[in-house]
Design an enzyme around this catalytic site. Structure first.
Site, PDB file in Angstrom:
ATOM      1  N   CYS A 179       0.825  -1.204   0.000  1.00 41.68           N
ATOM      2  CA  CYS A 179       0.000   0.000   0.000  1.00 41.68           C
ATOM      3  C   CYS A 179       0.864   1.260   0.000  1.00 41.68           C
ATOM      4  O   CYS A 179       1.444   1.579  -1.024  1.00 41.68           O
ATOM      5  CB  CYS A 179      -0.994  -0.044   1.157  1.00 41.68           C
ATOM      6  SG  CYS A 179      -2.454   0.945   0.809  1.00 41.68           S
ATOM      7  N   HIS A 210      -3.738  -4.996   0.477  1.00 42.82           N
ATOM      8  CA  HIS A 210      -3.159  -5.523   1.724  1.00 42.82           C
ATOM      9  C   HIS A 210      -3.241  -7.050   1.746  1.00 42.82           C
ATOM     10  O   HIS A 210      -4.201  -7.614   2.278  1.00 42.82           O
ATOM     11  CB  HIS A 210      -3.907  -4.960   2.931  1.00 42.82           C
ATOM     12  CG  HIS A 210      -3.644  -3.521   3.176  1.00 42.82           C
ATOM     13  ND1 HIS A 210      -2.614  -3.079   3.965  1.00 42.82           N
ATOM     14  CD2 HIS A 210      -4.255  -2.414   2.707  1.00 42.82           C
ATOM     15  CE1 HIS A 210      -2.605  -1.755   3.993  1.00 42.82           C
ATOM     16  NE2 HIS A 210      -3.599  -1.331   3.239  1.00 42.82           N
ATOM     17  N   GLU A 261      -1.694  -9.072   3.503  1.00 39.23           N
ATOM     18  CA  GLU A 261      -1.539  -9.649   4.853  1.00 39.23           C
ATOM     19  C   GLU A 261      -2.877 -10.071   5.461  1.00 39.23           C
ATOM     20  O   GLU A 261      -2.930 -10.969   6.296  1.00 39.23           O
ATOM     21  CB  GLU A 261      -0.806  -8.672   5.782  1.00 39.23           C
ATOM     22  CG  GLU A 261      -1.566  -7.410   6.197  1.00 39.23           C
ATOM     23  CD  GLU A 261      -1.421  -6.253   5.212  1.00 39.23           C
ATOM     24  OE1 GLU A 261      -1.090  -6.506   4.032  1.00 39.23           O
ATOM     25  OE2 GLU A 261      -1.661  -5.095   5.619  1.00 39.23           O
TER      26      GLU A 261
HETATM   27  N1  GLN Z   1      -1.952   6.768   2.890  1.00 40.78           N
HETATM   28  C1  GLN Z   1      -2.038   6.009   1.690  1.00 40.78           C
HETATM   29  C2  GLN Z   1      -3.394   6.158   1.014  1.00 40.78           C
HETATM   30  O1  GLN Z   1      -4.337   6.571   1.636  1.00 40.78           O
HETATM   31  C3  GLN Z   1      -1.741   4.552   1.943  1.00 40.78           C
HETATM   32  C4  GLN Z   1      -2.739   3.869   2.812  1.00 40.78           C
HETATM   33  C5  GLN Z   1      -2.276   2.535   3.327  1.00 40.78           C
HETATM   34  O2  GLN Z   1      -1.083   2.246   3.291  1.00 40.78           O
HETATM   35  N2  GLN Z   1      -3.181   1.738   3.825  1.00 40.78           N
HETATM   36  O3  GLN Z   1      -3.521   5.853  -0.150  1.00 40.78           O
END
Ligand code: GLN
Length: 540
Positions: free
Chosen positions: A381, A508, A510
């Protein structure tokens, strides 16, 4: 009609109620039962989505896009079953619903009260899990008995006992039995008082699970049985596990906890099938080797902020019969060159998700180090976004490339908001959330990791995306967009081909990794880290 098991906690928080509930879930599935799991959180936030990791730890995301308590991660990892929006609710959500109904005129002029309106709404949410074919619903009540905000929840679960009959409802209380060093003995009084508090409300626990750092003698268990009004064989001991949290279902089963439940509910089921689980624990206890992996996050000191990440890394190791030693590094410290020394000694580096500016440049420095030195890198992410920025700045020569999250005026906004996010004002539940499909490029590392699948589904939680204006430029210099949304609009995975293993994903992974089914990307990443580490060991 499903049967209910309610799990409450007493004396102190952080006793591992979530892990205990998840372990119970595993045992009941092992008995061939169809279960559902629920976490009720008595705090007033509508969901944990806007809470700081210092307050709450990780925010776990379900396929259907709910931002939930991290205990749902334990539930999924232990049971292998997906959770959903229905699997977690807070007092805030309950009040919100009740007030919405009041404004709508649903209560026909009645006075709205804690009992029955709030308790009825809680029961409605609990009973929503009672779908066709479900045998047992496991409901964990967050917080500790005695908390003011938990009272309506306890009242609601008491009422379900009355409505469904005590044969169909079970109350399990997790308590703490401290060992007082100076006295050289364990103390049962806090547990007695916590159970007394429950009984005052009208809940008499059927089982007492005692967290303790030492073994409890039969005398202590007899005392707990007598003073807490629980049969002797229902006083279960839960000492700290020796090697891994995944031992817990076995520890509880050895003491007959699942058998007690079968007897209480008069369910005739053969003993729990736990062969695969035993094998898993055996692999953890007897690894063939160890690999070191660095996690460069904003919160190196917070155990709970990256819960699913740490678990998924361990699962990745398990797939190769390796133990993973996780080196937690604060991204901020890498902003000075000194911090980078540690990075040279690990098998691989992971940059997890995150929000805000702190530590950003340290993450970018770590990624640059990985790219230039052939160190396996996995960005998740925000980790992907930082990899894109690093590549744009240092390979494509786009000076000042950034994400508009940190620099809205960046000369090269290589990561930015999609049009539909630009109008969003509320912070709660407005990110790109939940499961989204992604097409994989044939022959890429991503496709290889996923065993040749052409289309995958993974969970998201973010607002910003790779800016399509820069996609061709990045690719021309070697950053391959190997995962793309089916409509072709969103970059979901990037990778470097001339590198041992360098991959970032916008989702994600994970959240979907399980000990019995390690996630393909974690498996591939840890595999690459093991591969790198052996020559390192030989050198030293
Ligand atoms: N802050 C970034 C976004 O909003 C990444 C978010 C995250 O890593 N979950 O896109």
């Amino acid at each position: 009609m499903a049967k209910y098991i309610f799990i409450t906690g007493g004396v102190v928080s952080s006793l591992g109620k979530g892990l205990t509930s998840a372990s119970l879930g595993r045992l009941l599935i092992g008995r061939g039962l169809n279960i559902r799991m629920l976490k009720m959180d008595p705090y007033l936030n509508v969901d944990p989505g806007t809470m700081s990791p210092y307050q709450h730890g990780e925010v776990y995301v379900t396929d259907d896009g709910a931002e939930t308590d991290l205990d749902l991660g334990h539930y999924e990892r232990f049971t292998g079953q997906p959770t959903s929006k229905k699997s977690n609710f807070t007092a805030g959500r309950i009040y919100w619903e009740v007030l919405r109904k009041e404004r709508h005129g649903d209560y026909l002029g009645g006075t709205i009260q804690m009992i029955p309106h709030i308790t009825d709404e809680i029961k409605l949410h609990i009973r929503a899990l009672d779908e066709k074919g479900v045998d047992v619903i496991l409901c964990e009540v967050g917080g500790t008995v005695g908390d003011i905000e938990g009272l309506t929840f306890l009242e609601a679960i008491r009422q379900i006992g009355l409505e469904d009959g005590r044969d169909n409802v079970m109350y399990i209380h997790l308590t703490y039995v401290p060992f007082i060093k100076a006295a050289g003995e364990v103390k049962t009084k806090p547990s007695q008082q916590s159970v007394a508090k429950l009984r005052e409300i009208g809940i008499a626990p059927d089982v007492l699970i005692c967290r303790s750092e030492v073994q409890l003698s039969d005398d202590v268990r007899k005392k707990l049985s007598l003073f807490c009004n629980v049969p002797f064989n229902a006083v279960i001991e839960e000492q700290d596990v020796q090697h891994t949290i995944y031992e817990l279902p076995l520890v509880l089963s050895e003491q007959g906890l699942d058998e007690l439940i079968m007897v209480h509910f008069r369910l005739a089921r053969p003993p729990a099938k736990l062969q695969a689980w035993r094998k898993l624990v055996d692999t953890i206890v007897h690894p063939e080797g160890t690999v070191r992996i660095a996690v460069v996050g904003k919160y190196s000191e917070l155990q709970d902020a990256y819960k699913s990440i740490f678990e998924a890394i361990h699962h990745g190791g398990l797939a190769h019969r390796h133990r993973v030693e996780i080196v937690k590094l604060a991204a901020e410290e890498l902003e000075s060159a000194r911090g980078l020394d540690t990075l040279a000694t690990v098998g691989g580096i992971l940059v997890p998700g995150g929000f805000g500016e702190r530590g950003i440049e340290g993450k970018i420095a770590a990624i640059k180090f990985c790219r230039e030195n052939g160190i396996p890198f996995f960005g998740i992410c925000l980790g992907l976004q930082m990899a894109v920025i690093e590549f744009a700045r240092h390979v494509c020569g786009l000076e000042g490339a950034h994400t508009t999250e940190v620099n809205p005026q960046a000369p090269h906004p290589v990561v930015c908001l999609m049009a539909e996010q630009e109008q969003v004002q509320d912070l709660g539940a407005t990110m790109r959330l939940g499961a989204w499909p992604c097409n994989l490029r044939l022959g890429s590392r991503a496709a290889e990791a996923y065993g040749g699948s052409a289309c995958i589904s993974e969970r998201h939680r973010h607002r910003y995306e790779v800016n399509n204006r820069y996609r061709a430029q990045l690719e021309a210099r070697g950053l391959v967009p190997s995962g793309i949304s089916p409509d072709g609009k969103l970059v979901e995975i990037v990778e470097l081909q001339k590198h041992p293993w360098f991959l970032g994903c916008q989702f994600h992974p994970e959240f979907k990794s399980q000990p019995l089914a390690p996630h393909p990307l974690f498996q591939a990443f840890v595999g690459a880290a093991i591969h790198r580490q052996y020559p390192l060991i030989a050198e030293s």
